[in-house]
Design an enzyme around this catalytic site. Structure first.
Site, PDB file in Angstrom:
ATOM      1  CE  LYS A 157       0.113 -17.465  -3.044  1.00  0.00           C
ATOM      2  NZ  LYS A 157      -0.738 -18.668  -2.965  1.00  0.00           N
ATOM      3  CG  ASP A 192     -12.738  -5.623   6.216  1.00  0.00           C
ATOM      4  OD1 ASP A 192     -12.305  -5.158   7.296  1.00  0.00           O
ATOM      5  OD2 ASP A 192     -13.186  -4.919   5.300  1.00  0.00           O
ATOM      6  CG  ASP A 202      -7.465  -3.840   3.869  1.00  0.00           C
ATOM      7  OD1 ASP A 202      -8.423  -3.718   4.636  1.00  0.00           O
ATOM      8  OD2 ASP A 202      -7.332  -3.189   2.821  1.00  0.00           O
ATOM      9  CG  ASP A 261      -3.373 -19.746  -1.030  1.00  0.00           C
ATOM     10  OD1 ASP A 261      -2.568 -19.656  -0.079  1.00  0.00           O
ATOM     11  OD2 ASP A 261      -3.136 -20.426  -2.049  1.00  0.00           O
ATOM     12  CE1 TYR A 290      -3.267  -2.741   0.030  1.00  0.00           C
ATOM     13  CE2 TYR A 290      -4.056  -1.954   2.139  1.00  0.00           C
ATOM     14  CZ  TYR A 290      -4.173  -2.813   1.067  1.00  0.00           C
ATOM     15  OH  TYR A 290      -5.194  -3.710   1.011  1.00  0.00           O
TER      16      TYR A 290
END
Ligand code: NAD
Length: 366
Positions: free
Chosen positions: A192, A252, A248, A224, A141
């Site tokens: 990952k 959520d 993030d 994943d 980000y």
């Protein structure tokens, strides 16, 4: 010496929920003999109206001087047309980056009393209590270079840079290991590393840190699989640590396991565990001014403040126990109310939590 708490109510339901949380904080501080001083400043739309900017310098100065910050929520449709840099939400992003709040702690707790509100079967989530530790100021980000460029062929290409320095990984790792120590001592690092070099380094650093925390069990999971496990069997997790983007998304998803956004607190911490505490929800303009907002996310954010910044874990436990007791009594704001429950407003919910704190104190002294 008193600890200074800066209160930033913000917009719409922000001031409504913060008023109840401030009452709870004052009450529990009195019960536990904590010396605290609360002061208030403006942020978001309220600050924009008063001063022309969403984060006045005076607010930032007071935030720097405070031991902890309690924030409501910012924003609303009346500021939709305001230029981007002056939007209420920019005030929030700016205060986070100016204060170096790199560590975002988001618990996803499902009180057994609310198991029916989850999107998963009650047996899969009842009693769920996990903590997601998300890196907040680095990763893809913020990485440079970034942008959209036109190639020689004339085709456009978007690009971002995923980058983490060892020191950034280490400080979020230490926060996560320390957090696991305050809980069930299990930490799952999500990466990952089968595809991304950044997270190969991430995993290496986590492994190295583990030697300093032999009492915490470290495991690793690809993102994943973590997404799948979160919605399959979320109770297997205690603390999850991950980078900005994965965090993030996963936080959520974890939030929705608990059914209501009105119940979810959060903390954002700097290197010295000074922090800003806020509910995960926004300013909910659709219900503001109706005494209908659920103040429990903000009240539970006060519990996190007591635990992480004010070194008062017993007071934090008392607030959480009081919330649980109120739910046991069947009291619910509209967002979590079913036909079997007793519906109450924002202020009555605050009253009930304070009454439950008093009942706990009486029971303990009996
Ligand atoms: P929101 O979280 O404000 O509301 C989403 C839905 O959840 C609404 O139906 C709302 O009524 C409900 N809700 C939220 N909090 C609740 C509570 N405590 N009790 C009961 N119901 C609650 O999200 P949104 O509608 O997307 O955003 C509204 C405004 O808030 C926007 O201006 C947005 O930019 C801002 N926002 C601010 C923050 C923040 O300050 N941290 C976070 C998200 C959104």
């Amino acid at each position: 010496m008193s600890q200074r708490i800066l209160v930033l109510p913000g917009d719409h339901i922000g001031p409504e929920v913060v008023a109840q949380a401030s009452r709870v904080l004052k009450r529990v501080a009195a019960d536990f003999g904590l010396a605290i001083e609360l002061e208030e400043a403006s942020i978001g739309g309220a600050a924009l109206e008063a001063t022309g900017v969403p984060l006045p310098d005076s607010t930032l100065e007071r935030a720097r001087a405070a031991d902890a910050i309690l924030l409501g929520a910012v924003g609303g449709p009346e500021w939709d047309a305001v230029e981007r840099d002056l939007r209420p939400e920019r005030g929030l992003l700016k205060i986070r980056s100016e204060l170096g709040l790199f560590g975002n702690l988001r618990p996803a707790i499902l009180y057994p009393q609310l198991a029916a509100a989850s999107s998963l079967r009650p047996e899969a989530v009842s009693g769920l209590d996990i903590l997601i530790v998300r890196e907040l100021t680095g990763g893809i980000y913020f990485g440079e270079p970034r942008g959209i460029r036109t190639l020689e062929s004339g085709e456009r290409e978007g690009y971002n840079t995923y980058v983490y320095r060892e020191s950034e990984i280490e400080r979020i790792g230490r926060l996560a290991f320390e957090s696991a120590r305050k809980r069930n001592r299990r930490l799952c690092s999500v990466d990952k590393s089968n595809v991304l070099e950044v997270t190969v380094l991430w995993r290496e650093v986590m492994e190295r840190l583990a030697a300093d925390y032999p009492d915490v069990e470290l495991s690793h999971m690809y993102v994943d699989n973590a997404a799948m496990q979160l919605v399959r069997a979320p109770k297997q997790f205690d603390v999850v640590v991950t980078g900005n983007m994965f965090g993030d998304i996963l936080s959520d998803a974890a939030a929705m396991l608990t059914g209501s956004i009105g119940m979810l607190p959060s903390a954002s911490l700097d290197v010295n565990s000074r922090g800003m505490y806020e509910p995960c929800h926004g300013s909910a303009p659709d219900i503001s001014g109706q005494d209908a907002a659920n103040p429990l996310a903000t009240i539970l954010s006060v519990a996190m403040m007591l635990r992480y910044s004010l070194a008062a874990p017993a007071a934090a436990d008392a607030v959480e126990a009081a919330v649980s007791r109120v739910l046991d009594r069947g009291l619910r704001t509209p967002d979590i109310c079913t036909p079997q429950d007793q519906q109450v407003g924002t202020v009555a919910m605050g009253d009930a939590v304070i009454a439950a704190l008093e009942a706990n104190t009486l029971e303990e002294s009996a």
